[in-house]
Design an enzyme around this catalytic site. Structure first.
Site, PDB file in Angstrom:
ATOM      1  N   TYR A 136      56.927  23.229  28.800  1.00  0.00           N
ATOM      2  CA  TYR A 136      56.543  23.626  30.160  1.00  0.00           C
ATOM      3  C   TYR A 136      57.547  23.059  31.138  1.00  0.00           C
ATOM      4  O   TYR A 136      58.091  21.962  30.933  1.00  0.00           O
ATOM      5  CB  TYR A 136      55.162  23.072  30.527  1.00  0.00           C
ATOM      6  CG  TYR A 136      54.001  23.771  29.870  1.00  0.00           C
ATOM      7  CD1 TYR A 136      53.358  24.826  30.498  1.00  0.00           C
ATOM      8  CD2 TYR A 136      53.538  23.358  28.623  1.00  0.00           C
ATOM      9  CE1 TYR A 136      52.273  25.453  29.903  1.00  0.00           C
ATOM     10  CE2 TYR A 136      52.455  23.986  28.021  1.00  0.00           C
ATOM     11  CZ  TYR A 136      51.835  25.027  28.668  1.00  0.00           C
ATOM     12  OH  TYR A 136      50.767  25.646  28.074  1.00  0.00           O
TER      13      TYR A 136
ATOM     14  N   HIS B 211      47.969  30.496  29.338  1.00  0.00           N
ATOM     15  CA  HIS B 211      46.813  30.173  30.183  1.00  0.00           C
ATOM     16  C   HIS B 211      46.542  31.346  31.116  1.00  0.00           C
ATOM     17  O   HIS B 211      47.474  31.881  31.724  1.00  0.00           O
ATOM     18  CB  HIS B 211      47.094  28.922  31.020  1.00  0.00           C
ATOM     19  CG  HIS B 211      47.267  27.680  30.192  1.00  0.00           C
ATOM     20  ND1 HIS B 211      46.231  26.812  29.932  1.00  0.00           N
ATOM     21  CD2 HIS B 211      48.346  27.169  29.558  1.00  0.00           C
ATOM     22  CE1 HIS B 211      46.673  25.809  29.184  1.00  0.00           C
ATOM     23  NE2 HIS B 211      47.959  26.000  28.939  1.00  0.00           N
TER      24      HIS B 211
ATOM     25  N   TYR C  32      53.424  23.699  20.850  1.00  0.00           N
ATOM     26  CA  TYR C  32      53.958  22.425  21.338  1.00  0.00           C
ATOM     27  C   TYR C  32      53.070  21.256  20.926  1.00  0.00           C
ATOM     28  O   TYR C  32      51.877  21.418  20.711  1.00  0.00           O
ATOM     29  CB  TYR C  32      54.162  22.458  22.854  1.00  0.00           C
ATOM     30  CG  TYR C  32      52.921  22.658  23.702  1.00  0.00           C
ATOM     31  CD1 TYR C  32      52.096  21.582  24.042  1.00  0.00           C
ATOM     32  CD2 TYR C  32      52.596  23.917  24.199  1.00  0.00           C
ATOM     33  CE1 TYR C  32      50.974  21.764  24.843  1.00  0.00           C
ATOM     34  CE2 TYR C  32      51.475  24.108  24.996  1.00  0.00           C
ATOM     35  CZ  TYR C  32      50.670  23.017  25.313  1.00  0.00           C
ATOM     36  OH  TYR C  32      49.566  23.208  26.100  1.00  0.00           O
TER      37      TYR C  32
ATOM     38  N   ARG D 144      49.529  22.271  19.590  1.00  0.00           N
ATOM     39  CA  ARG D 144      48.744  23.386  20.131  1.00  0.00           C
ATOM     40  C   ARG D 144      49.271  24.708  19.577  1.00  0.00           C
ATOM     41  O   ARG D 144      50.475  24.947  19.583  1.00  0.00           O
ATOM     42  CB  ARG D 144      48.866  23.462  21.657  1.00  0.00           C
ATOM     43  CG  ARG D 144      48.308  22.313  22.499  1.00  0.00           C
ATOM     44  CD  ARG D 144      46.804  22.128  22.428  1.00  0.00           C
ATOM     45  NE  ARG D 144      45.974  23.300  22.200  1.00  0.00           N
ATOM     46  CZ  ARG D 144      45.626  24.204  23.114  1.00  0.00           C
ATOM     47  NH1 ARG D 144      46.019  24.102  24.353  1.00  0.00           N
ATOM     48  NH2 ARG D 144      44.850  25.229  22.800  1.00  0.00           N
TER      49      ARG D 144
ATOM     50  N   HIS E  99      50.013  29.722  23.168  1.00  0.00           N
ATOM     51  CA  HIS E  99      48.971  30.303  24.021  1.00  0.00           C
ATOM     52  C   HIS E  99      49.521  30.559  25.411  1.00  0.00           C
ATOM     53  O   HIS E  99      50.517  29.968  25.828  1.00  0.00           O
ATOM     54  CB  HIS E  99      47.762  29.365  24.112  1.00  0.00           C
ATOM     55  CG  HIS E  99      48.103  28.014  24.660  1.00  0.00           C
ATOM     56  ND1 HIS E  99      48.543  26.985  23.864  1.00  0.00           N
ATOM     57  CD2 HIS E  99      48.107  27.527  25.927  1.00  0.00           C
ATOM     58  CE1 HIS E  99      48.799  25.925  24.615  1.00  0.00           C
ATOM     59  NE2 HIS E  99      48.556  26.222  25.877  1.00  0.00           N
TER      60      HIS E  99
HETATM   61 FE   LIG Z   1      49.100  24.893  27.439  1.00  0.00          FE
END
Ligand SMILES: [Fe+2]
Lengths: 204, 289
Positions: free
Chosen positions: B150, B204, B189, B199, B202
């Site tokens: 991110y 959000h 990640y 994770r 995905h």
């Molecule tokens: Fe996330």
């Protein structure tokens, strides 16, 4: 009631900070403009520590109690009151909004602001309300407040500050936990927060 | 526009790592995936047992789901209080094309160059519980880049940032409730819930309905992800059918030749819009559209 099963929620996670906030997101009104007040508070976890990664949304009628349905929340023009705002807490867990005192939506009704709470570690958004403290008769007659025991009822009523603003804290867990609302009438089991309580590992 | 906002958000963001959950700080031993998987399995088994005993299926994540360690001190312990939505709650904030520029739905054109990774189209419809379209409403998305990173400063994963990818998009649904984003397939990640926690990939998603009570923030996943059984966030929805509702389907019809793979994902918001009668009843309360 509903025919289709709803899409489940998931936590907002830790990385919403570059996506959900926007310029003047927490300013429903320009600070300092006539009639504007500050709504502020702190979001706490079950250990009483402030949460640095929560984000709130408020949705409210205007000062006359009128529900406005105007666009323009994301790109505010400085004049239009849209009734909706979004505010991230800072590192000390404090949020602030600049808004107006909501008016009662019917004569004699208790005035409140609808609130949605999101946080890292919170699996799904929570709904609650914050009521203005002044009209005690209206508060006493409010259907939601009168269905709560007095200790819990307190968690939904803001404190009036000396400068005319409102202070209202949110406690996600604990003895003085804020009352959170379940609006589902479609048989979903969203209320099953304690479904697995007995099996909870002993860490809380 | 997305650019300026991102810069502003990043400036106001302080360079501190997120607070670890207190429970994790207190526990001395390193928790492994095997420990977590055992907890996840135990909770899943109890749910399967309850289903067998005639209990109805759950549709939402457990708020109290201890395998996601950060939830331990952040879930209400009292039952949610049942309430009938009133006045403002029966309406939704309104968004329009003043709020969102049409180009904000394409996450691959926000910079001078093309982002790295697999270009995808994610599209579907936002519907209410009766299958009626949620028209003209705001959809917001955010995601990691193709490497699983991110742009958020608190993301410490040592994977490369992509100067051509921010990972934020918005759109307004069409008359039929439709939305469509062009983006890059996000990478998986690591996170620090336990040792070797990853994770599943995905995106959000944030949605508004026609009532504020329908407000939804969730995560969309990709089909066949091997990390599903290991992930406490995905598994916090204990019902398999409910979990499946967060997984997009590969859709070759949506795939754009020589351009991008298509994934289809419809979103069903809770309940249905207020009835005409209720709407009328609240007309006196000052709703002047
Ligand atoms: Fe996330």
């Amino acid at each position: 009631m509903s025919k289709l099963a709803p899409t489940p929620g998931q936590t907002v996670g830790p990385f919403y900070g570059y996506a959900l906030p926007f310029n003047k997101d927490n300013e429903l009104l320009a600070p300092g403009s006539p009639g504007s007040i500050r709504l502020q508070g702190t979001v706490y976890d079950g250990a009483g520590n402030a949460i640095p990664d929560a984000i709130l949304e408020i949705w409210q009628p205007d000062s006359e109690g009128k529900i406005v349905e105007r666009t323009g929340s994301l790109v505010r023009d400085g004049y239009t009151f849209t009734g909706w705002g979004r505010g991230s807490v800072g590192n000390s867990g404090v949020y602030t909004f600049t808004t107006v005192n909501p008016g009662p939506t019917a004569p004699g009704a208790a005035a409140f602001i609808s609130v949605a709470v999101f946080a890292r570690g919170l699996m799904n958004r929570l709904f609650t309300r914050v009521y203005l403290p002044e009209n005690e008769e209206a508060l006493a007659n409010d259907p939601l407040l009168s269905s709560l025991d007095p200790e819990r009822r307190k968690t939904l009523i803001a404190r009036r500050d000396a400068d005319g603003g409102l202070t209202w804290d949110i406690r996600l867990q604990g003895g003085d936990e804020t009352v959170f609302l379940d609006f589902q009438q479609d048989g979903s089991l969203e209320t099953s927060v304690n479904a697995d309580h007995s099996a909870r590992v002993n860490q809380a | 526009m997305p650019h300026e906002q991102t810069a502003q958000a990043l400036e106001s963001e302080e360079l501190v790592p997120p607070a670890e959950p207190h429970a994790a700080q207190e526990s001395k031993k390193v928790e492994t995936q095997a420990d977590l998987s055992a907890e996840i399995k135990a909770m899943g088994d109890r749910y399967a047992e309850a289903l067998k005993n005639g209990r109805g299926p759950e549709t939402m994540p457990r708020l109290d789901y201890s395998p996601y360690r950060s939830s331990i001190l952040r879930h209400p312990t009292k039952s949610l209080h049942h309430a009938d939505p009133e006045t403002i709650e029966l309406y939704s904030p309104a968004f329009g094309h003043q709020d969102v520029h049409a180009l904000e739905s394409d996450l691959t054109i926000q910079h001078n160059g093309e982002p790295q990774g697999e270009r995808i189209i994610v599209a579907g419809r936002v519907l209410d519980g009766d299958g009626r379209p949620v028209a003209g409403q705001l959809v917001e998305i955010w995601q990691a880049n193709a490497s699983g990173r991110y742009i958020h400063k608190r993301d410490q994963h040592p994977a490369p940032l992509d100067p051509n990818f921010t990972g934020v998009g918005r759109c307004i649904t069409g008359d039929d409730g439709s939305y469509s984003f062009t983006t890059i397939k996000p990478g998986a990640y690591p996170w620090k819930n336990h040792l070797n926690a990853w994770r599943p990939a995905h995106i959000h998603f944030s949605m508004f309905g026609s009532e504020f009570t329908q407000r939804l923030v969730t995560q969309m996943y990709f089909p066949g992800d091997q990390l599903f059984p290991l992930d406490p966030i995905y598994q916090s929805i204990v019902d398999q059918d409910a979990r499946d509702r967060l997984v997009a389907q590969y859709d070759h019809e949506l795939t754009s030749p020589e351009w991008a793979l298509g994934y289809k994902w419809d979103i069903i918001l809770t309940g249905s819009k207020r009835t005409w009668t209720e709407n009328e009843a609240y007309g006196d309360a000052g709703d002047e559209e």
